[in-house]
Design a protein around this motif. Sequence first.
Motif, short mmCIF file in Angstrom:
data_model
loop_
_atom_site.label_atom_id
_atom_site.label_comp_id
_atom_site.label_asym_id
_atom_site.label_seq_id
_atom_site.Cartn_x
_atom_site.Cartn_y
_atom_site.Cartn_z
N HIS A 32 3.03 4.67 3.30
CA HIS A 32 2.77 4.17 4.66
C HIS A 32 1.62 4.95 5.28
O HIS A 32 1.63 6.19 5.29
N PRO B 165 2.90 -6.62 4.06
CA PRO B 165 2.88 -6.54 5.53
C PRO B 165 4.26 -6.54 6.17
O PRO B 165 4.45 -5.98 7.24
N SER C 243 2.45 -0.04 1.43
CA SER C 243 2.08 -0.42 0.07
C SER C 243 3.17 -0.01 -0.90
O SER C 243 3.82 1.03 -0.72
N ARG D 287 0.62 -3.36 -4.51
CA ARG D 287 0.42 -4.42 -3.52
C ARG D 287 0.70 -3.87 -2.12
O ARG D 287 1.55 -2.98 -1.95
N TYR D 288 -0.02 -4.42 -1.14
CA TYR D 288 0.30 -4.15 0.25
C TYR D 288 1.26 -5.23 0.73
O TYR D 288 1.03 -6.42 0.51
N ARG E 111 -2.72 3.43 -0.96
CA ARG E 111 -2.94 2.89 0.38
C ARG E 111 -3.33 1.42 0.30
O ARG E 111 -3.54 0.89 -0.81
N ASP E 112 -3.44 0.76 1.46
CA ASP E 112 -3.59 -0.69 1.46
C ASP E 112 -4.90 -1.16 0.83
O ASP E 112 -5.01 -2.32 0.43
N HIS F 29 -4.59 -2.79 -2.64
CA HIS F 29 -3.80 -4.01 -2.78
C HIS F 29 -4.29 -4.85 -3.96
O HIS F 29 -5.48 -5.07 -4.14
N ASN G 46 5.09 -3.08 6.31
CA ASN G 46 3.98 -2.28 6.83
C ASN G 46 3.65 -1.11 5.91
O ASN G 46 3.51 0.03 6.33
N THR H 213 -1.62 9.44 5.60
CA THR H 213 -0.73 8.66 4.74
C THR H 213 0.40 9.56 4.24
O THR H 213 0.18 10.72 3.88
#
Length: 331
Positions: free
Chosen positions: A139, A95, A100, A92-93, A65-66, A69, A98, A146
Motif C-alpha cells: 500500500h 483499486p 498492489s 497487479r494493482y 507499487r502500482d 501493475h 487500494n 510505501t
Amino acid sequence: MTKFVFIAIVLTLVSTSVSAQSRSGNAYEFADMPSSSRQTALGGTHAVLGVDDINFAIHNPAQLRDTMHNSIGLNFTPLKAGIKSGSVAYARYVPQINGSVMMGVQYINYGSFDQTDEIGTEIGTFTAQEAAISIIYSHSFSRKFTMAATIKPIFSKLAEYSSWGLAMDMGACYRSGNQRFVAGMVVRNIGAQVKRFDEAEDSESLNTDMRIGLTYKAEHAPFRLTFTLKDIFHWDLSVDRSNKISFADNLFRHTILGVEFVPSERVFVAFGYNHRVRKENRDSSVGGGAGLSWGLGFRVAKIDISYGMGKYHTAGAANSITLSTNFDRFR
C-alpha cells in the motif's frame, strides 16, 4: 520524514521478538538467494533498488507499487553440479483494496543423487527440491511512502524427508519527490518451521534478518549508488567464534555495495562488492574475485533482459538471467 521514522520504529519493535535467534541451523536458506540478475550484479540481496524490479519485490515487498501493475518477471540461475534455481512473479494493482498484490515463487532443484546403503551399495536415486511462495500486499500512502507485507509458505523435500514452514516479511520504502533517492528497510523471515524433517528432532529456526539500505542517483551524471546494511540481528559474523575478527572487518561484512551506470531507463551496467562473501570464500593462496559481481541489462522489443554474474569462489560463479515486461506495453 516523520512517517519514515515512524515506520522504522514500528518495524524495529516488531522484529525485536525474533532478534535473539541463532544463525546456526537455519532452515530454508535458499530463500535468501538473489531473485533477479540485477541483485546478483549489485553484490547480493539489497534492501532497496533504485528502479521498479518485480523480481526484487520477493526480497522487499515495499518495492512493489502500482507502477508495476500487470508486470511479470522470470529469473533463472543455473549453479554448479546441475543445481538449478530461479523465480517467477506477477503483480497487479487492485483499486478495490487500494493496493498492489503480487504472487511470486522461488525454487531450487538440487538434482538427482545416488542412494546407497550403510556399506555403500547403490540402491537407487533420490531428488531434492525446495520452494517458497510469496503472497504480497503493498500500500502506497503517497508517491513517497510505501509499506508492504509478505505471507510466505516454504516447502522442502529432501529424499523421503519433507518439511514446511510459514514466514512473514515486512517492508517500508521512502522515495524522494524526484525519485532519485530511495531508502528502505525490510524484516525477513519472521516465522517458524511448522513441519520438521524428523519429528524426533527439534525444529530449525528461520534466518530472521533485518536490512536497511539506500540508493541515490546523481542529478547530472548517469550513476546510481546502492548501499545495504544486513544481518543486523547478528552482529558477530566470525566464522570461528574462538578467533574473533576485527571490528572494522566485522562491520564491512554487514555491508553490500553497488554502483550502476545508467545512461537511460532502458540500459544499465552494474558492479557490486560483498565483503563477507569475499572474506569467507576467497582462496588466499591464489586470490580470485570472490565477492565481486557485475551485470548489464537492456530493453529489446518491450522486454527487459538482464544478466548478472556473482563471483562466490575461485572455483566458480553464479550466472543469472532475468526477463521481465509489463503486458500493458503491448497494447
